[in-house]
Design an enzyme around this catalytic site. Structure first.
Site, mmCIF file in Angstrom:
data_model
loop_
_atom_site.group_PDB
_atom_site.id
_atom_site.type_symbol
_atom_site.label_atom_id
_atom_site.label_comp_id
_atom_site.label_asym_id
_atom_site.label_seq_id
_atom_site.Cartn_x
_atom_site.Cartn_y
_atom_site.Cartn_z
ATOM 1 N N GLY A 107 -62.523 26.540 -8.266
ATOM 2 C CA GLY A 107 -62.497 28.164 -8.262
ATOM 3 C C GLY A 107 -60.967 28.442 -8.527
ATOM 4 C CB ALA A 110 -52.799 35.610 -6.660
ATOM 5 C CE LYS A 163 -57.452 38.529 4.698
ATOM 6 N NZ LYS A 163 -57.449 37.314 3.872
ATOM 7 C CG ASN A 179 -62.054 44.886 1.410
ATOM 8 O OD1 ASN A 179 -60.968 45.219 1.676
ATOM 9 N ND2 ASN A 179 -62.401 43.518 0.689
ATOM 10 C CG ASN A 224 -55.947 48.513 0.531
ATOM 11 O OD1 ASN A 224 -56.641 48.765 -0.355
ATOM 12 N ND2 ASN A 224 -55.283 47.464 0.784
ATOM 13 C CB SER A 272 -60.157 41.738 -3.393
ATOM 14 O OG SER A 272 -60.883 41.880 -2.243
ATOM 15 C CD GLU A 326 -64.958 37.575 -2.087
ATOM 16 O OE1 GLU A 326 -64.070 38.234 -1.681
ATOM 17 O OE2 GLU A 326 -65.058 36.443 -1.973
#
Ligand code: NAD
Length: 305
Positions: free
Chosen positions: A7, A129, A187, A195, A205, A257, A269
């Site tokens: 990945g 990233a 986390k 999110n 955010n 994300s 996710e």
């Protein structure tokens, strides 16, 4: 050390680049041919703080080319953990370990369907990233990485420390913890509070903090998740809501994300974040209406892209 990254998107490519620059034999494995061919032919372009460098890394869409590695890092989105774990099993050499620094809950459990838990290192990273395009990433943020072994054992803890030292020497500052479940949960609480809300409302955010009604929504989602953690005897930070608000403040200008996934019409996710809380609450006989609603809305949105 021979390292395979399963990945190699934004984060997998970043870690692959940093480990290559530290002198390791790194292979990127990804199912995205355009990206893989660009990296294999022209190298990976890494943008960081306004500068761009090219890192030469081996990249393939064919796991057989890689052979066996000493460390396999799984960096797919949590929706793809199962096929990546299947591949990781084929890449693991004797005495090798697999590592996941993915977001969401459930990745290590899925990986342990294929690989013994004593060989699984789990953790979180504050590096950030972004994928700019095939063969091109931006290193958006630098921060600590924390790892621990999924199934506690003396040998596992020693291995975790060895890998942490090895990562730190490669410029990826890494520490180990005995209770990695708590770290992953803490986390998760941040992702739960930020999110889905940012993804659904199109905000950055920091804008979670602008209105009391938004702050209360975030607070309610996090508190439901904390109740699940409590019922599962997982130690999470007591000031989790304030911590989420602090993270929203320090990452104020970032789009989460999940927000970026929705903006780009990609699967999110959600199942491994708010959806995880809904499933676990149900098993425990607890209520999680806020997470249920956030999950339903994100799932509806992504179904109708
Ligand atoms: P990404 O979408 O940029 O990369 C995922 C890559 O996996 C893609 O290139 C995709 O082609 C590839 N892939 C999909 N299925 C595959 C398979 N079966 N085998 C091999 N490769 C496959 O995602 P990302 O932003 O790098 O995030 C990866 C994980 O790290 C996520 O869990 C994310 O939440 C977490 N994370 C991301 C950041 C960040 O700043 N991007 C920070 C911390 C944690």
């Amino acid at each position: 050390m021979k390292i395979a990254v399963a990945g190699a998107g934004a984060m997998g490519s970043l870690f692959g680049a940093l480990l290559t620059e530290a002198g390791n034999d790194v292979w990127l494995y990804d199912v995205w041919p355009e990206h893989v061919h660009t990296v294999a032919e022209h190298g990976l372009s890494v943008e960081h703080e306004g500068r761009t460098r090219i890192v030469q890394i081996k990249a393939t869409t064919e796991p057989k080319e890689i052979g066996q590695a000493d460390l396999v890092i799984i960096f797919v989105k949590s929706t793809q953990t199962k096929p990546a774990a299947e591949t990781a099993r084929r890449l693991l050499g004797n005495d090798a370990m697999v590592m996941t620094l993915q977001n969401g809950m459930g990745n290590a459990d899925i990986i342990s369907e294929f690989i013994e838990p004593v060989k699984i290192l789990v953790g979180t990273t504050s590096h950030g990233a972004t994928m700019i395009g095939p063969g091109n990433i931006r290193h958006a943020g630098v921060g600590p990485t924390t790892i621990g072994v999924w199934a506690k054992s003396k040998e596992g803890a020693d291995r975790a420390r060895q890998f942490a030292d090895f990562f730190t020497q490669a410029g990826i500052e890494t520490e180990t913890v005995d209770d990695v479940h708590s770290v992953v949960w803490n986390k998760l609480l941040i992702n739960i509070g930020i999110n889905a809300i940012t993804a659904l409302s199109g905000i950055k955010n920091g804008q979670i903090l602008d209105l009391e009604i938004t702050r209360e929504l975030s607070r309610a989602a996090v508190e439901e998740a904390m109740n699940v953690a409590l019922a599962q005897n997982v130690r999470v930070r007591g000031d989790a809501v304030n911590h989420v608000f602090k993270v929203a403040e320090t990452t104020a200008v970032n789009r989460s994300s999940m927000g970026q996934d929705v903006d780009n019409k990609r699967q999110t996710e959600i199942e491994a974040i708010n959806g995880f809380i809904v499933r676990e609450a149900k098993k425990l006989g607890l209520e999680a209406p806020v997470n249920q609603t956030l999950t339903a809305l994100v799932e509806t949105l992504q179904y109708h892209y």
